[in-house]
Write a protein that holds these residues in place. Structure first.
Motif, PDB file in Angstrom:
ATOM      1  N   HIS A  16       0.830  -1.206   0.000  1.00  0.00           N
ATOM      2  CA  HIS A  16       0.000   0.000   0.000  1.00  0.00           C
ATOM      3  C   HIS A  16       0.866   1.258   0.000  1.00  0.00           C
ATOM      4  O   HIS A  16       0.454   2.307  -0.498  1.00  0.00           O
ATOM      5  CB  HIS A  16      -1.009  -0.008   1.155  1.00  0.00           C
ATOM      6  CG  HIS A  16      -0.387  -0.048   2.515  1.00  0.00           C
ATOM      7  ND1 HIS A  16       0.052   1.068   3.164  1.00  0.00           N
ATOM      8  CD2 HIS A  16      -0.152  -1.087   3.346  1.00  0.00           C
ATOM      9  CE1 HIS A  16       0.534   0.728   4.338  1.00  0.00           C
ATOM     10  NE2 HIS A  16       0.426  -0.575   4.477  1.00  0.00           N
ATOM     11  N   PHE A  28      -1.432   5.398   3.283  1.00  0.00           N
ATOM     12  CA  PHE A  28      -2.669   4.777   3.739  1.00  0.00           C
ATOM     13  C   PHE A  28      -2.469   4.243   5.154  1.00  0.00           C
ATOM     14  O   PHE A  28      -1.408   3.735   5.495  1.00  0.00           O
ATOM     15  CB  PHE A  28      -3.065   3.625   2.814  1.00  0.00           C
ATOM     16  CG  PHE A  28      -3.404   4.068   1.414  1.00  0.00           C
ATOM     17  CD1 PHE A  28      -4.576   4.746   1.152  1.00  0.00           C
ATOM     18  CD2 PHE A  28      -2.543   3.808   0.363  1.00  0.00           C
ATOM     19  CE1 PHE A  28      -4.895   5.162  -0.137  1.00  0.00           C
ATOM     20  CE2 PHE A  28      -2.850   4.206  -0.929  1.00  0.00           C
ATOM     21  CZ  PHE A  28      -4.029   4.888  -1.175  1.00  0.00           C
ATOM     22  N   THR A  32      -7.503   6.207   7.162  1.00  0.00           N
ATOM     23  CA  THR A  32      -7.704   6.896   5.885  1.00  0.00           C
ATOM     24  C   THR A  32      -8.812   6.225   5.088  1.00  0.00           C
ATOM     25  O   THR A  32      -9.242   5.118   5.384  1.00  0.00           O
ATOM     26  CB  THR A  32      -6.417   6.895   5.044  1.00  0.00           C
ATOM     27  OG1 THR A  32      -6.040   5.538   4.788  1.00  0.00           O
ATOM     28  CG2 THR A  32      -5.306   7.633   5.750  1.00  0.00           C
ATOM     29  N   THR A  33      -9.288   6.932   4.059  1.00  0.00           N
ATOM     30  CA  THR A  33     -10.281   6.366   3.153  1.00  0.00           C
ATOM     31  C   THR A  33      -9.688   6.376   1.754  1.00  0.00           C
ATOM     32  O   THR A  33      -9.402   7.455   1.234  1.00  0.00           O
ATOM     33  CB  THR A  33     -11.569   7.193   3.164  1.00  0.00           C
ATOM     34  OG1 THR A  33     -12.063   7.250   4.492  1.00  0.00           O
ATOM     35  CG2 THR A  33     -12.621   6.568   2.271  1.00  0.00           C
ATOM     36  N   PRO A  34      -9.461   5.237   1.125  1.00  0.00           N
ATOM     37  CA  PRO A  34      -9.627   3.882   1.648  1.00  0.00           C
ATOM     38  C   PRO A  34      -8.531   3.535   2.649  1.00  0.00           C
ATOM     39  O   PRO A  34      -7.446   4.109   2.619  1.00  0.00           O
ATOM     40  CB  PRO A  34      -9.528   3.009   0.405  1.00  0.00           C
ATOM     41  CG  PRO A  34      -8.677   3.783  -0.540  1.00  0.00           C
ATOM     42  CD  PRO A  34      -8.964   5.235  -0.255  1.00  0.00           C
ATOM     43  N   SER A  35      -8.822   2.571   3.487  1.00  0.00           N
ATOM     44  CA  SER A  35      -7.848   2.161   4.505  1.00  0.00           C
ATOM     45  C   SER A  35      -6.769   1.281   3.875  1.00  0.00           C
ATOM     46  O   SER A  35      -6.914   0.803   2.743  1.00  0.00           O
ATOM     47  CB  SER A  35      -8.547   1.417   5.635  1.00  0.00           C
ATOM     48  OG  SER A  35      -9.017   0.178   5.170  1.00  0.00           O
ATOM     49  N   SER A  36      -5.704   1.059   4.606  1.00  0.00           N
ATOM     50  CA  SER A  36      -4.606   0.232   4.090  1.00  0.00           C
ATOM     51  C   SER A  36      -5.063  -1.200   3.833  1.00  0.00           C
ATOM     52  O   SER A  36      -4.611  -1.840   2.876  1.00  0.00           O
ATOM     53  CB  SER A  36      -3.428   0.250   5.063  1.00  0.00           C
ATOM     54  OG  SER A  36      -3.826  -0.221   6.334  1.00  0.00           O
ATOM     55  N   VAL A  38      -8.087  -2.149   2.802  1.00  0.00           N
ATOM     56  CA  VAL A  38      -8.862  -2.132   1.555  1.00  0.00           C
ATOM     57  C   VAL A  38      -7.920  -2.066   0.356  1.00  0.00           C
ATOM     58  O   VAL A  38      -8.108  -2.771  -0.643  1.00  0.00           O
ATOM     59  CB  VAL A  38      -9.851  -0.945   1.555  1.00  0.00           C
ATOM     60  CG1 VAL A  38     -10.507  -0.784   0.195  1.00  0.00           C
ATOM     61  CG2 VAL A  38     -10.900  -1.145   2.623  1.00  0.00           C
ATOM     62  N   VAL A  39      -6.877  -1.250   0.445  1.00  0.00           N
ATOM     63  CA  VAL A  39      -5.905  -1.147  -0.654  1.00  0.00           C
ATOM     64  C   VAL A  39      -5.186  -2.476  -0.848  1.00  0.00           C
ATOM     65  O   VAL A  39      -4.972  -2.923  -1.981  1.00  0.00           O
ATOM     66  CB  VAL A  39      -4.907   0.005  -0.383  1.00  0.00           C
ATOM     67  CG1 VAL A  39      -3.805   0.019  -1.430  1.00  0.00           C
ATOM     68  CG2 VAL A  39      -5.624   1.337  -0.352  1.00  0.00           C
ATOM     69  N   ASP A  41      -6.412  -5.412  -0.214  1.00  0.00           N
ATOM     70  CA  ASP A  41      -7.380  -6.301  -0.870  1.00  0.00           C
ATOM     71  C   ASP A  41      -7.427  -6.050  -2.375  1.00  0.00           C
ATOM     72  O   ASP A  41      -7.499  -6.986  -3.162  1.00  0.00           O
ATOM     73  CB  ASP A  41      -8.769  -6.133  -0.260  1.00  0.00           C
ATOM     74  CG  ASP A  41      -8.884  -6.740   1.125  1.00  0.00           C
ATOM     75  OD1 ASP A  41      -8.009  -7.566   1.484  1.00  0.00           O
ATOM     76  OD2 ASP A  41      -9.832  -6.382   1.850  1.00  0.00           O
ATOM     77  N   TYR A  42      -7.388  -4.776  -2.794  1.00  0.00           N
ATOM     78  CA  TYR A  42      -7.344  -4.452  -4.221  1.00  0.00           C
ATOM     79  C   TYR A  42      -6.075  -5.022  -4.862  1.00  0.00           C
ATOM     80  O   TYR A  42      -6.116  -5.576  -5.963  1.00  0.00           O
ATOM     81  CB  TYR A  42      -7.380  -2.944  -4.451  1.00  0.00           C
ATOM     82  CG  TYR A  42      -8.727  -2.299  -4.233  1.00  0.00           C
ATOM     83  CD1 TYR A  42      -9.888  -2.846  -4.761  1.00  0.00           C
ATOM     84  CD2 TYR A  42      -8.837  -1.115  -3.522  1.00  0.00           C
ATOM     85  CE1 TYR A  42     -11.120  -2.256  -4.566  1.00  0.00           C
ATOM     86  CE2 TYR A  42     -10.070  -0.507  -3.321  1.00  0.00           C
ATOM     87  CZ  TYR A  42     -11.199  -1.085  -3.841  1.00  0.00           C
ATOM     88  OH  TYR A  42     -12.410  -0.494  -3.652  1.00  0.00           O
TER      89      TYR A  42
END
Length: 171
Positions: A16, A28, A32-36, A38-39, A41-42
């Motif tokens: 991230h 991140f 934060t939005t997006p959170s670390s 979520v990043v 997962d992407y």
């Protein structure tokens, strides 16, 4: 007994921090939005997409009990770039017997080809074949896939020249 410990990061291709640097965002974190998470997962989904498109993987992947028909000339594994074979079992008629790796033992691996070769000949129980089995169900029979192989595959990103070349081009 544990003989080796392999640390596998969730995001092996990028972190991230790499993404925040590329996008020129603040780092991140959990707030934060997006959170670390979520990043990451992407990134994990993108890694799987890269692996499926290139048919290569620069991270360890585990295959458990891949079934094969017995072939005296060797077995071609589905995935290439095999790092380690963890278990090979052959059906003996009532149970699966685990075999030992090594040229002087039961089998050995040629990693460049992704082939498992037998060091000695095994007698398998009689395979059910014939006219009746081909009518009722194609390939039916108790001994159709008498070999089960578990292994770890994927290239090492620290040693593979193609991965190092990709990183040099993007830097």
């Amino acid at each position: 007994t544990i003989t080796e410990l392999v640390i596998r990061p969730y995001t092996a291709y990028a972190t991230h921090a790499d993404i925040s640097s590329l996008l020129q965002f603040a780092a991140f974190s959990a707030t934060t939005t997006p959170s670390s998470i979520v990043v990451e997962d992407y990134i994990a989904r993108a890694q799987s997409k890269i692996d499926s498109y290139t048919r290569k993987s620069w991270r360890p992947n585990v295959v458990i009990d891949e079934e094969h028909d017995f072939n005296i000339n060797g077995i071609s594994l589905i995935f290439r770039d095999v790092r380690e074979i963890t278990r090979v079992q052959i059906w003996s008629g009532d149970t699966y017997e685990t075999r030992v790796q090594g040229r002087s033992s039961d089998y050995y691996l040629v990693p460049d080809l992704g082939m498992l070769y037998w060091s000695r000949y095994f007698l398998l129980p009689a395979r059910i074949t014939g006219y009746a089995s081909s009518i009722w169900a194609w390939g039916a029979g108790e001994f159709n896939y008498p070999v089960r192989i578990s292994y770890i595959h994927g290239l090492d990103a620290d040693r593979d020249y193609r991965w190092l070349l990709i990183n040099d081009l993007t830097a």
